[in-house]
Design a protein around this motif. Structure first.
Motif, short mmCIF file in Angstrom:
data_model
loop_
_atom_site.label_atom_id
_atom_site.label_comp_id
_atom_site.label_asym_id
_atom_site.label_seq_id
_atom_site.Cartn_x
_atom_site.Cartn_y
_atom_site.Cartn_z
N GLN A 60 0.85 -1.19 0.00
CA GLN A 60 0.00 0.00 0.00
C GLN A 60 0.88 1.23 0.00
O GLN A 60 2.09 1.15 0.27
CB GLN A 60 -0.92 -0.01 1.22
CG GLN A 60 -1.88 -1.19 1.18
CD GLN A 60 -3.07 -0.98 2.08
OE1 GLN A 60 -3.49 0.14 2.31
NE2 GLN A 60 -3.64 -2.06 2.57
N TYR A 61 0.27 2.37 -0.29
CA TYR A 61 1.02 3.62 -0.43
C TYR A 61 0.27 4.75 0.25
O TYR A 61 -0.96 4.76 0.28
CB TYR A 61 1.18 3.99 -1.91
CG TYR A 61 1.84 2.93 -2.73
CD1 TYR A 61 3.22 2.92 -2.91
CD2 TYR A 61 1.10 1.92 -3.34
CE1 TYR A 61 3.84 1.94 -3.67
CE2 TYR A 61 1.71 0.94 -4.10
CZ TYR A 61 3.07 0.95 -4.26
OH TYR A 61 3.69 -0.02 -5.00
N HIS A 62 1.02 5.71 0.76
CA HIS A 62 0.46 7.00 1.12
C HIS A 62 0.64 7.86 -0.13
O HIS A 62 1.77 8.05 -0.58
CB HIS A 62 1.18 7.62 2.30
CG HIS A 62 0.87 6.97 3.60
ND1 HIS A 62 1.53 7.28 4.76
CD2 HIS A 62 -0.04 6.02 3.95
CE1 HIS A 62 1.04 6.55 5.76
NE2 HIS A 62 0.10 5.77 5.29
N VAL A 63 -0.47 8.32 -0.68
CA VAL A 63 -0.45 9.10 -1.92
C VAL A 63 -1.08 10.46 -1.65
O VAL A 63 -2.18 10.54 -1.09
CB VAL A 63 -1.20 8.37 -3.05
CG1 VAL A 63 -1.14 9.18 -4.34
CG2 VAL A 63 -0.65 6.97 -3.26
N ALA A 64 -0.38 11.51 -2.07
CA ALA A 64 -0.89 12.88 -1.94
C ALA A 64 -1.68 13.21 -3.20
O ALA A 64 -1.14 13.23 -4.31
CB ALA A 64 0.24 13.86 -1.74
N PHE A 65 -2.98 13.43 -3.02
CA PHE A 65 -3.88 13.87 -4.10
C PHE A 65 -4.35 15.27 -3.76
O PHE A 65 -5.05 15.46 -2.77
CB PHE A 65 -5.11 12.96 -4.22
CG PHE A 65 -4.83 11.57 -4.67
CD1 PHE A 65 -4.68 11.28 -6.02
CD2 PHE A 65 -4.75 10.53 -3.76
CE1 PHE A 65 -4.45 9.98 -6.45
CE2 PHE A 65 -4.53 9.22 -4.19
CZ PHE A 65 -4.37 8.96 -5.54
N GLN A 66 -3.94 16.24 -4.54
CA GLN A 66 -4.42 17.63 -4.39
C GLN A 66 -4.39 18.09 -2.92
O GLN A 66 -5.36 18.61 -2.40
CB GLN A 66 -5.81 17.77 -4.98
CG GLN A 66 -5.87 17.39 -6.45
CD GLN A 66 -7.28 17.29 -6.99
OE1 GLN A 66 -8.26 17.49 -6.28
NE2 GLN A 66 -7.39 16.96 -8.26
N GLY A 67 -3.26 17.85 -2.26
CA GLY A 67 -3.09 18.33 -0.89
C GLY A 67 -3.62 17.42 0.19
O GLY A 67 -3.51 17.73 1.37
N ARG A 68 -4.22 16.31 -0.18
CA ARG A 68 -4.75 15.37 0.83
C ARG A 68 -4.07 14.02 0.64
O ARG A 68 -3.95 13.53 -0.48
CB ARG A 68 -6.26 15.22 0.65
CG ARG A 68 -6.87 14.39 1.74
CD ARG A 68 -8.34 14.59 1.81
NE ARG A 68 -8.87 13.86 2.96
CZ ARG A 68 -10.14 13.77 3.23
NH1 ARG A 68 -11.02 14.37 2.46
NH2 ARG A 68 -10.54 13.10 4.28
N THR A 69 -3.63 13.40 1.73
CA THR A 69 -2.93 12.12 1.65
C THR A 69 -3.87 10.99 2.03
O THR A 69 -4.53 11.03 3.08
CB THR A 69 -1.70 12.13 2.57
OG1 THR A 69 -0.84 13.20 2.17
CG2 THR A 69 -0.93 10.83 2.48
N LEU A 70 -3.91 9.98 1.16
CA LEU A 70 -4.73 8.80 1.40
C LEU A 70 -3.86 7.55 1.36
O LEU A 70 -2.85 7.52 0.65
CB LEU A 70 -5.81 8.65 0.33
CG LEU A 70 -6.82 9.78 0.18
CD1 LEU A 70 -7.78 9.48 -0.97
CD2 LEU A 70 -7.60 9.97 1.47
N GLN A 71 -4.26 6.52 2.09
CA GLN A 71 -3.60 5.22 2.00
C GLN A 71 -4.34 4.42 0.94
O GLN A 71 -5.55 4.20 1.03
CB GLN A 71 -3.63 4.50 3.35
CG GLN A 71 -2.86 3.20 3.32
CD GLN A 71 -2.68 2.62 4.71
OE1 GLN A 71 -2.46 3.35 5.67
NE2 GLN A 71 -2.77 1.30 4.81
N VAL A 72 -3.59 4.00 -0.11
CA VAL A 72 -4.21 3.38 -1.29
C VAL A 72 -3.48 2.08 -1.61
O VAL A 72 -2.25 2.05 -1.64
CB VAL A 72 -4.12 4.34 -2.50
CG1 VAL A 72 -4.82 3.75 -3.71
CG2 VAL A 72 -4.68 5.72 -2.16
#
Length: 159
Positions: free
Chosen positions: A129-141
């Motif tokens: 899994q990854y912590h991904v920054a999308f438009q200023g918000r980080t999600l675990q994906v």
């Protein structure tokens, strides 16, 4: 008292090894910008020389056939080719897109195709899994929900 160099013989000339972290140009590799990716984590190469740096650090010069570079590596950055390997498709700073809508509690946060940047790779379990920054918000994906943002320039890791 000089520290012992018990690890010097760990890898021999010609031995095939795998690098366990990304190697970026620290400014000493000619012809490439500082910070440019030299060798991707998981790449395989052959030891061509064993030397020292600052008289107490053992450095293995490894020739990586793909992309055709020779790079100095410390012991802790290398594993033998026969050792277990849990590859991840993406690495820190890779640009990715989500292949599904990403939602929380039924609310779509980011639509399929939204570009993000990998901030951290979570390798502790079999499911990468990854912590991904999308438009200023980080999600675990999970890895299965991501694809390269620029497939034409993306290099798949070696298995």
């Amino acid at each position: 008292m000089k520290p012992e160099r018990f690890d010097e013989g760990r890898f021999e000339f010609g031995e095939t090894v795998r690098i366990t972290r990304n190697v970026r140009n620290d400014g000493t590799y000619p012809g490439m910008e500082t910070g440019a990716l030299l060798i991707r984590r998981g790449s395989v190469g052959n030891v061509i020389e064993v030397g020292t740096f600052l008289q107490d650090q053992v450095i293995f010069t490894v020739h990586f056939l793909n992309p055709g570079r020779m790079v100095g590596c410390r012991l802790e950055e290398l594993i033998g080719i026969e050792e277990p390997w849990n590859p991840s498709r993406f690495e820190f700073r890779d640009k990715v897109i989500c292949t599904i809508d990403l939602a929380m509690q039924g609310n779509i946060l980011f639509a399929k195709g939204t570009e993000g940047e990998v901030f951290k790779v979570l390798r502790d379990s079999e499911l990468i899994q990854y912590h991904v920054a999308f438009q200023g918000r980080t999600l675990q994906v999970p890895e299965s929900a991501l694809a390269p943002a620029h497939p034409e320039s993306f290099h798949e890791p070696e298995l």
